[in-house]
Design an enzyme around this catalytic site. Structure first.
Site, PDB file in Angstrom:
ATOM      1  N   ASP A   1      37.719  82.455  15.933  1.00 57.59           N
ATOM      2  CA  ASP A   1      37.233  81.112  16.264  1.00 57.59           C
ATOM      3  C   ASP A   1      36.938  81.006  17.760  1.00 57.59           C
ATOM      4  O   ASP A   1      37.091  81.971  18.510  1.00 57.59           O
ATOM      5  CB  ASP A   1      38.285  80.083  15.816  1.00 57.59           C
ATOM      6  CG  ASP A   1      37.654  78.857  15.165  1.00 57.59           C
ATOM      7  OD1 ASP A   1      36.526  78.506  15.536  1.00 57.59           O
ATOM      8  OD2 ASP A   1      38.299  78.253  14.294  1.00 57.59           O
TER       9      ASP A   1
ATOM     10  N   ASP B   1      31.259  72.726  11.590  1.00 61.15           N
ATOM     11  CA  ASP B   1      32.078  72.849  10.380  1.00 61.15           C
ATOM     12  C   ASP B   1      31.509  72.016   9.235  1.00 61.15           C
ATOM     13  O   ASP B   1      31.088  70.871   9.427  1.00 61.15           O
ATOM     14  CB  ASP B   1      33.506  72.385  10.654  1.00 61.15           C
ATOM     15  CG  ASP B   1      34.216  73.292  11.633  1.00 61.15           C
ATOM     16  OD1 ASP B   1      33.752  74.420  11.819  1.00 61.15           O
ATOM     17  OD2 ASP B   1      35.226  72.862  12.212  1.00 61.15           O
TER      18      ASP B   1
END
Length: 651
Positions: free
Chosen positions: A160, A215
């Site tokens: 990430d 996302d």
């Protein structure tokens, strides 16, 4: 905005302009990562969408067992991926430590369990100092963490991009790429910087997949937003290197079964990773049937590695997407209805690179052969639904025509001569100077329409010009840049409108010498892309260029309309007069805006654009327009309200 990151309590740190460029069709990056894994898009499951931080050893084992018992493993799913919240700290030697309460047996024992199920285990980390949930990140521990993961038997690493202030993403992700390679273990590397740093430009050489979007959330609008954003980067995808529009939300309840079916279909047509995000142990029969449709999965996993693209869009939510499959003449096609009511959608063979001859059509959701059809196929598509097809016909390929061919007509001083770097060992020179002409005869195409014409030429001067005439029509003046020598071949590409059957293409120059000509290649388009922010365009009023990460040139033009701002594309050059398909790339963060389009100063036509969900998400609108041979203008305005922002147009 990264909504899931906000729910996690995260605060993340966060041209070349050209009026003419080539738009490749089905090209692959030249330097894709070659680590031997993910040669088709990865298929598996990830814990975050359904369970967030509520994960444990028993949950992961449950999902692995369910992947096997439900038939997902047999359908091709293999990765069980643990997301954030599995780790707690580092020990005195700096080694990453798993949460002993949640994973009492340790990660290696869990990997052994998953492997015994015939599956593979993935794990999560972060390129920064801490993960999105505040657990230890891999910054300055890349090799140490990679060694740990390899010793545990990890098969997939997702990294990430939280808590990375001041860091360069490409630099940091290369560190983890190299660290994983140094372990000697085959590990899939998933880059997750949410598309904020243009990973599609450097990701193919760095990871096996890279997030192109923010996302996803379990909603129709979020799914569409991620689809549209990821669709802009199809040329970056290839075997071992994939655009990632984020994990699947199929079966999580936020969308209807029809919408879940569309979600899965559109991920498959885009060659996206198929990473389920639902509870595999309790999914409904309809969810399982969606996830395990072998014919749709086969589209996603097609070994050619092409990402499908949108080939038709009426601007009101009726779209046609197409993916070229490995089998000769085979196309996967999605008739996608984003509108609020059921309606017919037609796919034309000419839009998917097939001739108008008979082609077979199979429905991949009903598993029914629909028969053979010539030229097109039409189906009624439910609101928010998709009809997914496999169409097999005769592909329209590019055809090369040599300048020195005896079938051509040469006048005046025009003559063939040797050329060691030319395709046939010869070229035609002495065209122009109000004497020599070169006419390509018998340029044959199967149907009337727009085609990409690529001219191969040599030019030892700084620049030369030539007039191009198609089928005896009005001439188009072209300017050819120098190639360095008369034995070095360059190319010039533009769109031309051709008739079904034989056509002529003639080169001349009434006042000076033209370049020498090697050959021409005629094939399916599009041929030309024109950026909205290009310096050759005309902006009036408040219209202005601004940055846009997802736009093709990194910029777009906004503040068009409101009886003030206008955007005019100048120098839209085509080789012959005729009808052309214009695709408008735009962003619209509202529910829908409109614009008036005017061609060459003619009367305006109103176009209604659908919202793209965000001002950073790019959508497309396709319309047929008539253009003249040579340069044309395309102007956008709105006399009463704001128009959408414009990224580019393609012809």
């Amino acid at each position: 905005m990264h909504k899931r990151r906000l729910l996690r309590g995260l605060v993340c740190s966060l041209i070349l302009s050209a009026t003419f460029l080539l738009l490749p069709m089905f090209s692959h990056p030249a330097h894709a990562l070659n680590n031997g894994v993910a040669l088709t898009p990865p298929m598996g499951w990830n814990s975050w969408n359904k369970f967030g931080c509520n994960i444990s050893e028993s949950l992961i084992k449950q999902q692995a067992d369910a992947m096997v018992s439900s038939g997902l493993k047999a359908a091709g799913y293999q990765y069980i991926n643990i997301d954030d919240c599995w780790q707690t700290s580092r020990d005195s030697n700096g080694n990453i430590v798993a949460d002993a309460t949640k994973f009492p047996s340790g990660i290696k024992a869990l990997a052994d369990y998953v492997h015994n199920d015939g599956l593979k285990l993935g794990i999560y980390t972060d390129a920064g100092t801490a993960t999105c949930q505040g657990r230890p990140g891999s910054y300055n521990h890349e090799q140490q963490d990679a060694n740990t993961y390899a010793s545990w038997g990890i098969d997939y690493v997702k990294e990430d991009w939280c808590n990375t202030s001041g860091l360069d993403p490409q630099t940091q992700y290369v560190k983890m790429r190299d660290a994983l390679a140094n372990t000697g273990r085959a590990i899939v590397f998933s880059i997750c910087d949410w598309g904020t740093n243009s990973p599609w430009s450097w990701g193919p050489a760095t990871g096996n997949l890279w997030r192109t979007t923010g996302d996803i959330s379990d909603s129709w609008s979020s799914m569409l937003s991620n689809l549209d954003s990821s669709s802009q980067h199809a040329s970056s995808a290839s075997p071992g290197a994939w655009n990632d529009p984020d994990m699947l939300e199929v079966g999580n309840g936020g969308m209807t079964t029809t919408e879940d079916t569309s979600h899965f279909s559109m991920w498959a047509i885009q060659a996206a990773p198929l990473i389920a995000g639902n509870d595999l142990s309790s999914m409904s029969t309809s969810t399982k049937n969606i996830l395990t449709n072998s014919e749709v999965v086969a589209v996603d996993q097609d070994p050619a590695g092409n990402q499908g693209t949108k080939v038709s869009d009426n601007g009101s939510g009726l779209q046609v997407w197409s993916k070229t499959l490995q089998a000769n003449g085979a196309r996967a096609v999605a008739l996608f209805n984003r509108s609020g009511s059921a309606t017919n959608i037609t796919v034309n063979w000419s839009d998917i690179g097939l001739s108008n001859a008979s082609a077979t059509v199979r429905d991949l959701w009903s598993h029914i052969d629909k028969g053979s059809f010539s030229g097109s196929y039409t189906a009624n598509v439910p609101s928010h639904g998709v009809i997914m097809l496999k169409i097999v016909g005769s592909p329209v390929s590019s055809t090369s025509y040599e300048a020195e061919s005896s079938a051509n007509s040469l006048t005046g001083q025009a003559a063939a001569s040797s050329c060691s770097s030319c395709s046939g060992g010869q070229k035609v020179g002495y065209v122009g100077n109000n004497s020599g002409t070169l006419q390509f005869n018998n340029v044959n195409v199967g149907s009337t329409g727009s085609y990409k014409l690529t001219i191969y030429y040599t030019n030892g001067d700084a620049s030369r010009g030539a007039s191009l005439s198609v089928n005896g029509g009005a001439a188009d003046a072209l300017s050819f840049t120098g190639t360095g020598s008369f034995n070095t071949v360059g190319t010039y590409t533009l769109a031309v409108s051709l008739n079904a059957g034989n056509n002529t293409i003639k080169f001349s120059n009434s006042s000076a010498w033209a370049p020498d000509f090697d050959r021409i290649v005629v094939g399916p388009g599009p041929a030309s892309s024109f950026e909205a922010e290009a310096s050759g365009n005309t902006l009036t009023g408040q219209a202005a260029a601004s940055s846009c990460a997802n736009c093709s040139g990194g910029q777009k033009v906004g503040y068009v309309g409101n009886n003030s701002g206008t955007l005019q594309f100048n120098n839209i050059n085509v080789g012959s007069s005729g009808s052309y398909k214009l695709t408008i790339y735009y962003t619209d963060g509202d529910s829908g805006r409109s614009a008036t389009i005017s061609i060459n100063g003619g009367s305006g036509t109103t176009l209604n654009f659908s919202g793209t969900g965000d001002w950073g998400n790019v959508g497309t609108y396709t319309v047929t327009i008539n253009l003249n041979a040579g340069n044309n203008t395309i102007k956008f305005s709105n006399s009463s309200t704001w128009a959408p922002d414009f990224d580019r147009v393609t012809i």
